[in-house]
Design a protein around this motif. Structure first.
Motif, PDB file in Angstrom:
ATOM      1  N   LEU A  19      40.095 -34.289  -0.106  1.00 54.74           N
ATOM      2  CA  LEU A  19      40.831 -33.366  -0.967  1.00 54.74           C
ATOM      3  C   LEU A  19      40.048 -32.067  -1.061  1.00 54.74           C
ATOM      4  CD1 LEU A  19      43.230 -32.936  -2.915  1.00 54.74           C
ATOM      5  CD2 LEU A  19      41.775 -33.821  -4.746  1.00 54.74           C
ATOM      6  N   ASP A  20      40.681 -30.966  -0.620  1.00 54.39           N
ATOM      7  CA  ASP A  20      40.052 -29.646  -0.644  1.00 54.39           C
ATOM      8  C   ASP A  20      40.977 -28.713  -1.422  1.00 54.39           C
ATOM      9  OD1 ASP A  20      38.661 -27.351  -0.259  1.00 54.39           O
ATOM     10  OD2 ASP A  20      38.763 -27.348   1.944  1.00 54.39           O
ATOM     11  N   GLY A  21      40.682 -28.567  -2.712  1.00 53.43           N
ATOM     12  CA  GLY A  21      41.555 -27.754  -3.563  1.00 53.43           C
ATOM     13  C   GLY A  21      42.907 -28.429  -3.716  1.00 53.43           C
ATOM     14  N   ASN A  22      43.963 -27.731  -3.308  1.00 52.74           N
ATOM     15  CA  ASN A  22      45.309 -28.314  -3.384  1.00 52.74           C
ATOM     16  C   ASN A  22      45.792 -28.803  -2.021  1.00 52.74           C
ATOM     17  OD1 ASN A  22      45.657 -25.894  -2.112  1.00 52.74           O
ATOM     18  ND2 ASN A  22      47.432 -25.228  -3.340  1.00 52.74           N
ATOM     19  N   GLN A  23      44.840 -29.115  -1.153  1.00 55.41           N
ATOM     20  CA  GLN A  23      45.187 -29.604   0.179  1.00 55.41           C
ATOM     21  C   GLN A  23      44.583 -30.987   0.408  1.00 55.41           C
ATOM     22  OE1 GLN A  23      43.672 -26.269   2.540  1.00 55.41           O
ATOM     23  NE2 GLN A  23      45.797 -25.626   2.911  1.00 55.41           N
ATOM     24  N   SER A  69      35.842 -35.236  -9.825  1.00 54.86           N
ATOM     25  CA  SER A  69      35.045 -34.020  -9.703  1.00 54.86           C
ATOM     26  C   SER A  69      33.683 -34.155 -10.377  1.00 54.86           C
ATOM     27  CB  SER A  69      35.802 -32.833 -10.325  1.00 54.86           C
ATOM     28  OG  SER A  69      36.042 -33.066 -11.700  1.00 54.86           O
ATOM     29  N   GLU A  70      33.468 -35.261 -11.110  1.00 47.98           N
ATOM     30  CA  GLU A  70      32.215 -35.448 -11.840  1.00 47.98           C
ATOM     31  C   GLU A  70      31.381 -36.608 -11.305  1.00 47.98           C
ATOM     32  OE1 GLU A  70      33.457 -36.112 -15.802  1.00 47.98           O
ATOM     33  OE2 GLU A  70      34.416 -34.147 -16.041  1.00 47.98           O
ATOM     34  N   GLU A  71      32.019 -37.654 -10.851  1.00 47.75           N
ATOM     35  CA  GLU A  71      31.292 -38.853 -10.445  1.00 47.75           C
ATOM     36  C   GLU A  71      32.107 -39.665  -9.457  1.00 47.75           C
ATOM     37  OE1 GLU A  71      30.829 -41.392 -13.813  1.00 47.75           O
ATOM     38  OE2 GLU A  71      32.915 -41.191 -14.436  1.00 47.75           O
ATOM     39  N   ARG A  72      31.425 -40.565  -8.765  1.00 46.38           N
ATOM     40  CA  ARG A  72      32.124 -41.488  -7.875  1.00 46.38           C
ATOM     41  C   ARG A  72      32.903 -42.480  -8.730  1.00 46.38           C
ATOM     42  NH1 ARG A  72      29.806 -44.957  -2.813  1.00 46.38           N
ATOM     43  NH2 ARG A  72      31.577 -46.339  -2.596  1.00 46.38           N
ATOM     44  N   THR A  73      34.163 -42.692  -8.422  1.00 47.58           N
ATOM     45  CA  THR A  73      34.995 -43.594  -9.223  1.00 47.58           C
ATOM     46  C   THR A  73      36.084 -44.195  -8.355  1.00 47.58           C
ATOM     47  OG1 THR A  73      36.313 -43.762 -11.260  1.00 47.58           O
ATOM     48  CG2 THR A  73      36.581 -41.762  -9.948  1.00 47.58           C
ATOM     49  N   GLU A  74      36.774 -45.195  -8.886  1.00 46.47           N
ATOM     50  CA  GLU A  74      37.834 -45.847  -8.116  1.00 46.47           C
ATOM     51  C   GLU A  74      38.949 -46.294  -9.042  1.00 46.47           C
ATOM     52  OE1 GLU A  74      36.663 -50.541  -7.789  1.00 46.47           O
ATOM     53  OE2 GLU A  74      35.980 -49.225  -6.189  1.00 46.47           O
ATOM     54  N   LYS A  95      32.653 -36.690  -5.003  1.00 45.50           N
ATOM     55  CA  LYS A  95      32.504 -35.288  -4.644  1.00 45.50           C
ATOM     56  C   LYS A  95      31.419 -35.149  -3.590  1.00 45.50           C
ATOM     57  CE  LYS A  95      32.084 -30.715  -6.795  1.00 45.50           C
ATOM     58  NZ  LYS A  95      31.904 -29.994  -8.074  1.00 45.50           N
ATOM     59  N   MET A  96      31.706 -34.386  -2.534  1.00 43.88           N
ATOM     60  CA  MET A  96      30.753 -34.192  -1.447  1.00 43.88           C
ATOM     61  C   MET A  96      29.927 -32.917  -1.697  1.00 43.88           C
ATOM     62  SD  MET A  96      31.737 -36.858   0.111  1.00 43.88           S
ATOM     63  CE  MET A  96      30.825 -36.807   1.649  1.00 43.88           C
ATOM     64  N   GLU A  97      28.903 -32.736  -0.882  1.00 43.17           N
ATOM     65  CA  GLU A  97      28.010 -31.587  -1.077  1.00 43.17           C
ATOM     66  C   GLU A  97      28.721 -30.256  -0.850  1.00 43.17           C
ATOM     67  OE1 GLU A  97      24.568 -32.016   1.316  1.00 43.17           O
ATOM     68  OE2 GLU A  97      23.778 -33.735   0.198  1.00 43.17           O
ATOM     69  N   ASP A  98      29.769 -30.236  -0.018  1.00 43.19           N
ATOM     70  CA  ASP A  98      30.474 -28.976   0.241  1.00 43.19           C
ATOM     71  C   ASP A  98      31.549 -28.670  -0.802  1.00 43.19           C
ATOM     72  OD1 ASP A  98      32.357 -30.854   0.824  1.00 43.19           O
ATOM     73  OD2 ASP A  98      32.693 -30.233   2.912  1.00 43.19           O
ATOM     74  N   GLY A  99      31.615 -29.515  -1.852  1.00 49.39           N
ATOM     75  CA  GLY A  99      32.575 -29.270  -2.929  1.00 49.39           C
ATOM     76  C   GLY A  99      33.889 -30.002  -2.764  1.00 49.39           C
ATOM     77  N   THR A 100      34.149 -30.532  -1.592  1.00 50.02           N
ATOM     78  CA  THR A 100      35.378 -31.301  -1.396  1.00 50.02           C
ATOM     79  C   THR A 100      35.194 -32.699  -1.969  1.00 50.02           C
ATOM     80  OG1 THR A 100      34.683 -32.114   0.785  1.00 50.02           O
ATOM     81  CG2 THR A 100      35.910 -30.032   0.708  1.00 50.02           C
ATOM     82  N   ILE A 101      36.309 -33.418  -2.096  1.00 46.63           N
ATOM     83  CA  ILE A 101      36.275 -34.801  -2.582  1.00 46.63           C
ATOM     84  C   ILE A 101      36.819 -35.688  -1.478  1.00 46.63           C
ATOM     85  CG2 ILE A 101      37.159 -36.413  -4.312  1.00 46.63           C
ATOM     86  CD1 ILE A 101      37.397 -34.036  -6.228  1.00 46.63           C
ATOM     87  N   ASN A 128      34.154 -50.301  -2.086  1.00 47.83           N
ATOM     88  CA  ASN A 128      33.485 -49.037  -2.401  1.00 47.83           C
ATOM     89  C   ASN A 128      33.097 -48.346  -1.103  1.00 47.83           C
ATOM     90  OD1 ASN A 128      33.439 -49.408  -5.257  1.00 47.83           O
ATOM     91  ND2 ASN A 128      31.866 -50.963  -4.955  1.00 47.83           N
ATOM     92  N   GLU A 129      33.958 -47.439  -0.642  1.00 47.51           N
ATOM     93  CA  GLU A 129      33.692 -46.725   0.617  1.00 47.51           C
ATOM     94  C   GLU A 129      32.804 -45.514   0.337  1.00 47.51           C
ATOM     95  OE1 GLU A 129      35.728 -49.362   2.808  1.00 47.51           O
ATOM     96  OE2 GLU A 129      34.482 -47.738   3.458  1.00 47.51           O
ATOM     97  N   LYS A 130      31.930 -45.282   1.240  1.00 48.64           N
ATOM     98  CA  LYS A 130      30.988 -44.165   1.075  1.00 48.64           C
ATOM     99  C   LYS A 130      31.022 -43.270   2.306  1.00 48.64           C
ATOM    100  CE  LYS A 130      26.224 -43.377  -0.298  1.00 48.64           C
ATOM    101  NZ  LYS A 130      24.928 -44.020  -0.581  1.00 48.64           N
ATOM    102  N   LEU A 131      31.422 -42.019   2.088  1.00 50.24           N
ATOM    103  CA  LEU A 131      31.500 -41.090   3.207  1.00 50.24           C
ATOM    104  C   LEU A 131      30.184 -40.328   3.348  1.00 50.24           C
ATOM    105  CD1 LEU A 131      35.080 -39.651   2.706  1.00 50.24           C
ATOM    106  CD2 LEU A 131      34.314 -41.459   4.228  1.00 50.24           C
ATOM    107  N   ARG A 132      29.773 -40.197   4.537  1.00 52.21           N
ATOM    108  CA  ARG A 132      28.529 -39.480   4.835  1.00 52.21           C
ATOM    109  C   ARG A 132      28.801 -38.015   5.162  1.00 52.21           C
ATOM    110  NH1 ARG A 132      24.593 -42.945   6.900  1.00 52.21           N
ATOM    111  NH2 ARG A 132      23.286 -41.088   6.885  1.00 52.21           N
ATOM    112  N   ASN A 133      27.781 -37.167   5.065  1.00 55.22           N
ATOM    113  CA  ASN A 133      27.898 -35.760   5.450  1.00 55.22           C
ATOM    114  C   ASN A 133      28.159 -35.651   6.942  1.00 55.22           C
ATOM    115  OD1 ASN A 133      27.372 -34.931   2.845  1.00 55.22           O
ATOM    116  ND2 ASN A 133      25.159 -34.965   3.177  1.00 55.22           N
ATOM    117  N   GLN A 134      28.731 -34.523   7.383  1.00 59.27           N
ATOM    118  CA  GLN A 134      29.119 -34.366   8.782  1.00 59.27           C
ATOM    119  C   GLN A 134      27.924 -34.373   9.732  1.00 59.27           C
ATOM    120  OE1 GLN A 134      31.581 -30.915   9.158  1.00 59.27           O
ATOM    121  NE2 GLN A 134      33.274 -31.820   8.030  1.00 59.27           N
TER     122      GLN A 134
END
Length: 315
Positions: A19-23, A69-74, A95-101, A128-134
């Protein structure tokens, strides 16, 4: 490896989204799970998804989005698929380091149905899936995802029995603390599998020469303190080097099996109690009927003391 891991995610109906803003962006599995065409733009995709959250779960889902936007949740919620109808979805993200979720979207409808139909207990698989940085290597990225799955994943080559992947949950089920030890004990791992269905072993052996899949039930480490009851599915894949690989996914149902046994014991205890009360009632009713009968006869001959005394003596 990417192709294999993508296939594993697809087999377990897990989609990846960002999720990047409204996209809202997602992989092919995610887009298929929410029922949108691949060519739909990201903004329309977000609107479509929000509109198809079940009306009764809208408020709960809105709170989930705010927390992201504040913490990892499900969350587990109902989704109205345009073709499949109501689906039970487990969704987790952070929330990822680049601000996206980013996170995962998993269809757990079949699991919920299994619990209701066969086990009589609500069981919601914890994912609990965990996405890594690119900048993280793609292989490590997928391995980390698999390690977070609540089910065991075991993949090995058919020809050489070389382990391709064994996630943390599978290591726990096999009661082995490392992949290296598992590789050395491949034979003993299979020897500690017990199949309630006598045809399972033959079907799994046949799978080595067929491009097919086998669904089965298995008891891992039977009669041990760490015994595990699981539902499993084995399927053959071809890796980029054209090696045949068998991937098996194990879903631990040990707690549900224990609950089922407890329910059966409770039913047996209830049946024994009912039988005891029935017999006791019968034993009491027989002499009471006689006493009541003679009492009624005494009432009709109350003026005749000799006859009444005779009835009294019979009691």
């Amino acid at each position: 490896m990417d192709k294999i891991m993508n296939q594993v995610l697809k087999e377990n109906t897990i989609g990846i989204w960002k999720l990047d803003g409204n996209q809202l962006y997602g992989n092919d599995c995610f887009l298929d799970l929410i029922g949108v065409p691949k060519e739909m733009d990201a903004q329309a995709c977000l609107k479509f998804h929000l509109e198809h959250v079940h009306p009764e779960d809208q408020e709960q889902f809105g709170e989930y989005v705010r927390k992201l936007s504040e913490e990892r949740t499900e969350i587990v919620y109902r989704f109205l698929h345009p073709e499949k109808g109501v689906m039970m979805i487990r969704c987790s993200g952070k929330k990822m380091e680049d601000g996206t979720i980013a996170g995962i979207h998993q269809d757990i409808s079949d699991i919920v149905r299994l619990e209701k139909d066969k086990i009589l207990e609500t069981y919601l698989a914890e994912t609990n899936e965990k996405l890594r940085n690119q900048n993280v290597a793609q292989n490590d990225y997928y391995k980390e995802i698999l390690d977070e799955l609540p089910c065991g994943v075991f993949a090995y080559t058919v020809k050489e029995h070389k382990i391709v992947h064994l996630n943390k949950r599978a290591l726990d089920m096999f009661h082995i603390d490392s992949l290296e030890k598992a590789q050395c004990k491949m034979r003993s791992i299979f020897e500690k599998f017990e199949y309630p269905d006598s045809t399972t072993n033959e079907r799994l052996i046949a799978l080595r020469k067929q491009d097919n899949s086998v669904d089965f039930e298995v008891i891992i480490n039977p009669k041990e303190t760490y015994e595990v009851h699981a539902l499993a599915k084995s399927k053959v894949f071809m890796n980029p080097d054209h090696e045949r690989i068998i991937i098996t996914v194990f879903l631990d149902i040990s707690n549900m099996v224990m609950l089922k046994k407890a329910l059966e014991q409770a039913k047996e205890g209830s049946a024994a109690k009912s039988a005891f009360l029935f017999n006791m009632s019968h034993d009491l009713r027989t002499p009471l009927n006689a006493i009541i009968g003679f009492s009624e006869l005494m009432k009709t001959h109350w003026d005749d003391q000799e006859v009444s005394r005779n009835y009294l003596n019979k009691n």
